[in-house]
Design a protein around this motif. Structure first.
Motif, PDB file in Angstrom:
ATOM      1  N   GLN A  23       0.864  -1.183   0.000  1.00 61.52           N
ATOM      2  CA  GLN A  23       0.000   0.000   0.000  1.00 61.52           C
ATOM      3  C   GLN A  23       0.901   1.234   0.000  1.00 61.52           C
ATOM      4  OE1 GLN A  23      -3.365  -0.367  -0.162  1.00 61.52           O
ATOM      5  NE2 GLN A  23      -2.961  -2.572  -0.197  1.00 61.52           N
ATOM      6  N   PRO A  24       0.465   2.325  -0.636  1.00 62.76           N
ATOM      7  CA  PRO A  24       1.261   3.555  -0.595  1.00 62.76           C
ATOM      8  C   PRO A  24       1.395   4.043   0.850  1.00 62.76           C
ATOM      9  CG  PRO A  24      -0.511   3.730  -2.212  1.00 62.76           C
ATOM     10  CD  PRO A  24      -0.753   2.470  -1.424  1.00 62.76           C
ATOM     11  N   LEU A  25       2.540   4.630   1.161  1.00 66.26           N
ATOM     12  CA  LEU A  25       2.713   5.246   2.471  1.00 66.26           C
ATOM     13  C   LEU A  25       1.967   6.577   2.498  1.00 66.26           C
ATOM     14  CD1 LEU A  25       6.494   4.525   3.118  1.00 66.26           C
ATOM     15  CD2 LEU A  25       4.521   3.353   4.069  1.00 66.26           C
ATOM     16  N   PRO A  26       1.516   7.026   3.681  1.00 70.23           N
ATOM     17  CA  PRO A  26       0.839   8.324   3.758  1.00 70.23           C
ATOM     18  C   PRO A  26       1.743   9.436   3.207  1.00 70.23           C
ATOM     19  CG  PRO A  26       0.593   7.106   5.813  1.00 70.23           C
ATOM     20  CD  PRO A  26       1.589   6.350   4.979  1.00 70.23           C
ATOM     21  N   ALA A  27       1.189  10.321   2.410  1.00 68.46           N
ATOM     22  CA  ALA A  27       1.959  11.381   1.750  1.00 68.46           C
ATOM     23  C   ALA A  27       2.773  12.205   2.737  1.00 68.46           C
ATOM     24  CB  ALA A  27       1.014  12.280   0.955  1.00 68.46           C
ATOM     25  N   GLU A  28       2.248  12.442   3.930  1.00 64.89           N
ATOM     26  CA  GLU A  28       2.970  13.266   4.918  1.00 64.89           C
ATOM     27  C   GLU A  28       4.221  12.573   5.468  1.00 64.89           C
ATOM     28  OE1 GLU A  28      -0.372  11.185   7.168  1.00 64.89           O
ATOM     29  OE2 GLU A  28      -0.212  12.256   5.263  1.00 64.89           O
ATOM     30  N   GLU A  29       4.347  11.270   5.261  1.00 61.06           N
ATOM     31  CA  GLU A  29       5.527  10.534   5.719  1.00 61.06           C
ATOM     32  C   GLU A  29       6.596  10.399   4.634  1.00 61.06           C
ATOM     33  OE1 GLU A  29       4.254   6.756   7.274  1.00 61.06           O
ATOM     34  OE2 GLU A  29       3.044   7.680   8.842  1.00 61.06           O
ATOM     35  N   PRO A  35       7.387   5.435  -2.135  1.00 58.13           N
ATOM     36  CA  PRO A  35       7.503   4.142  -1.460  1.00 58.13           C
ATOM     37  C   PRO A  35       6.157   3.563  -1.051  1.00 58.13           C
ATOM     38  CG  PRO A  35       8.167   5.906   0.011  1.00 58.13           C
ATOM     39  CD  PRO A  35       7.916   6.525  -1.337  1.00 58.13           C
ATOM     40  N   THR A  36       6.111   2.242  -1.070  1.00 56.27           N
ATOM     41  CA  THR A  36       4.960   1.498  -0.577  1.00 56.27           C
ATOM     42  C   THR A  36       5.464   0.546   0.502  1.00 56.27           C
ATOM     43  OG1 THR A  36       5.248  -0.254  -2.224  1.00 56.27           O
ATOM     44  CG2 THR A  36       3.803   1.596  -2.825  1.00 56.27           C
ATOM     45  N   ALA A  37       4.538   0.034   1.291  1.00 58.01           N
ATOM     46  CA  ALA A  37       4.925  -0.915   2.342  1.00 58.01           C
ATOM     47  C   ALA A  37       3.858  -1.993   2.468  1.00 58.01           C
ATOM     48  CB  ALA A  37       5.119  -0.205   3.673  1.00 58.01           C
ATOM     49  N   ALA A  38       4.282  -3.124   3.003  1.00 59.60           N
ATOM     50  CA  ALA A  38       3.380  -4.253   3.234  1.00 59.60           C
ATOM     51  C   ALA A  38       3.734  -4.897   4.563  1.00 59.60           C
ATOM     52  CB  ALA A  38       3.519  -5.269   2.109  1.00 59.60           C
ATOM     53  N   VAL A  39       2.712  -5.400   5.239  1.00 61.45           N
ATOM     54  CA  VAL A  39       2.895  -6.106   6.507  1.00 61.45           C
ATOM     55  C   VAL A  39       2.152  -7.434   6.418  1.00 61.45           C
ATOM     56  CG1 VAL A  39       2.454  -6.068   8.986  1.00 61.45           C
ATOM     57  CG2 VAL A  39       3.018  -3.946   7.802  1.00 61.45           C
ATOM     58  N   ARG A  40       2.814  -8.484   6.882  1.00 60.05           N
ATOM     59  CA  ARG A  40       2.176  -9.807   6.975  1.00 60.05           C
ATOM     60  C   ARG A  40       2.403 -10.345   8.372  1.00 60.05           C
ATOM     61  NH1 ARG A  40       3.722 -15.234   3.590  1.00 60.05           N
ATOM     62  NH2 ARG A  40       2.340 -16.615   4.732  1.00 60.05           N
ATOM     63  N   PRO A  41       1.429 -10.144   9.288  1.00 59.03           N
ATOM     64  CA  PRO A  41       1.565 -10.711  10.630  1.00 59.03           C
ATOM     65  C   PRO A  41       1.641 -12.230  10.547  1.00 59.03           C
ATOM     66  CG  PRO A  41      -0.208  -9.095  10.550  1.00 59.03           C
ATOM     67  CD  PRO A  41       0.195  -9.375   9.135  1.00 59.03           C
ATOM     68  N   LEU A  42       2.495 -12.806  11.387  1.00 55.83           N
ATOM     69  CA  LEU A  42       2.668 -14.254  11.409  1.00 55.83           C
ATOM     70  C   LEU A  42       2.135 -14.891  12.687  1.00 55.83           C
ATOM     71  CD1 LEU A  42       6.304 -14.470   9.998  1.00 55.83           C
ATOM     72  CD2 LEU A  42       4.157 -14.872   8.753  1.00 55.83           C
ATOM     73  N   ALA A  43       2.288 -14.184  13.817  1.00 57.27           N
ATOM     74  CA  ALA A  43       1.853 -14.754  15.094  1.00 57.27           C
ATOM     75  C   ALA A  43       1.744 -13.655  16.135  1.00 57.27           C
ATOM     76  CB  ALA A  43       2.845 -15.809  15.576  1.00 57.27           C
ATOM     77  N   GLY A  58      12.588   4.166  -1.901  1.00 55.52           N
ATOM     78  CA  GLY A  58      12.141   5.506  -1.550  1.00 55.52           C
ATOM     79  C   GLY A  58      12.602   5.855  -0.157  1.00 55.52           C
ATOM     80  N   SER A  59      12.103   6.973   0.337  1.00 56.28           N
ATOM     81  CA  SER A  59      12.488   7.452   1.660  1.00 56.28           C
ATOM     82  C   SER A  59      11.247   7.956   2.384  1.00 56.28           C
ATOM     83  CB  SER A  59      13.520   8.574   1.506  1.00 56.28           C
ATOM     84  OG  SER A  59      13.980   8.994   2.748  1.00 56.28           O
ATOM     85  N   ALA A  60      11.149   7.619   3.680  1.00 50.42           N
ATOM     86  CA  ALA A  60       9.970   7.995   4.459  1.00 50.42           C
ATOM     87  C   ALA A  60      10.319   8.127   5.936  1.00 50.42           C
ATOM     88  CB  ALA A  60       8.869   6.960   4.280  1.00 50.42           C
ATOM     89  N   ARG A  61       9.522   8.924   6.632  1.00 51.36           N
ATOM     90  CA  ARG A  61       9.623   9.076   8.090  1.00 51.36           C
ATOM     91  C   ARG A  61       8.704   8.060   8.761  1.00 51.36           C
ATOM     92  NH1 ARG A  61       8.665  14.559   6.681  1.00 51.36           N
ATOM     93  NH2 ARG A  61      10.554  15.779   6.874  1.00 51.36           N
ATOM     94  N   ASP A  62       9.035   7.742  10.019  1.00 53.30           N
ATOM     95  CA  ASP A  62       8.176   6.852  10.792  1.00 53.30           C
ATOM     96  C   ASP A  62       8.344   7.150  12.272  1.00 53.30           C
ATOM     97  OD1 ASP A  62       6.295   4.848  11.174  1.00 53.30           O
ATOM     98  OD2 ASP A  62       7.731   3.218  11.046  1.00 53.30           O
ATOM     99  N   THR A  63       7.329   6.809  13.051  1.00 56.01           N
ATOM    100  CA  THR A  63       7.414   6.814  14.513  1.00 56.01           C
ATOM    101  C   THR A  63       7.344   5.354  14.919  1.00 56.01           C
ATOM    102  OG1 THR A  63       6.333   8.959  14.648  1.00 56.01           O
ATOM    103  CG2 THR A  63       6.396   7.633  16.666  1.00 56.01           C
ATOM    104  N   GLU A  64       8.363   4.910  15.629  1.00 54.88           N
ATOM    105  CA  GLU A  64       8.537   3.482  15.881  1.00 54.88           C
ATOM    106  C   GLU A  64       7.771   2.963  17.086  1.00 54.88           C
ATOM    107  OE1 GLU A  64       9.840   1.835  13.598  1.00 54.88           O
ATOM    108  OE2 GLU A  64      10.803   3.472  12.517  1.00 54.88           O
ATOM    109  N   ALA A  65       7.514   1.655  17.033  1.00 55.75           N
ATOM    110  CA  ALA A  65       7.027   0.874  18.168  1.00 55.75           C
ATOM    111  C   ALA A  65       8.250   0.199  18.787  1.00 55.75           C
ATOM    112  CB  ALA A  65       6.042  -0.183  17.687  1.00 55.75           C
TER     113      ALA A  65
END
Length: 117
Positions: A23-29, A35-43, A58-65
């Motif tokens: 999915q595309p990353l939010p424009a503000e990031e 850039p696009t990103a994908a997540v596949r939870p496993l457990a 690409g390049s993007a900002r993030d706030t981490e967990a």
């Protein structure tokens, strides 16, 4: 005698090459590129999630967990607010702290397996 396969133990197969739904990353990031990103939870292990994450070039900002991850494939860099950075290549393990602001620059689609809570 071949051991029986227990589907409850195998969380995923072909994790290095499995197609993921980007999915595309939010424009503000986004800092550069598209850039696009994908997540596949496993457990889920209590309050902790284990999964696979991928980002395209690409390049993007993030706030981490709170997270520990190991790069499976690809290349890039994650830069932290304090000015330090980590080169991301297969086999590198990284610790992220909740609330940290980061900038991710991906030069080759980056795939990691993560443990986050």
């Amino acid at each position: 005698m071949t051991p029986a396969h227990d589907p409850g133990r195998v969380l995923g197969s072909a994790l290095l090459t499995a197609a993921l739904d980007h999915q595309p990353l939010p424009a503000e990031e986004v800092l550069a590129g598209s850039p696009t990103a994908a997540v596949r939870p496993l457990a889920e292990l209590g309050d902790v999630e284990v999964g696979v994450w991928e980002m395209s070039e690409g390049s993007a900002r993030d706030t981490e967990a709170d997270e520990v991850f190991v790069v499976l494939s690809g290349a890039g860099e994650v830069r932290f607010e304090d000015g330090t950075s980590v080169a991301l290549t297969p086999g590198v393990a990284v610790r992220l702290h909740a609330g940290e602001r980061t900038e991710w620059t991906v030069t080759t689609p980056l795939r990691k397996i993560y443990v986050a809570g």
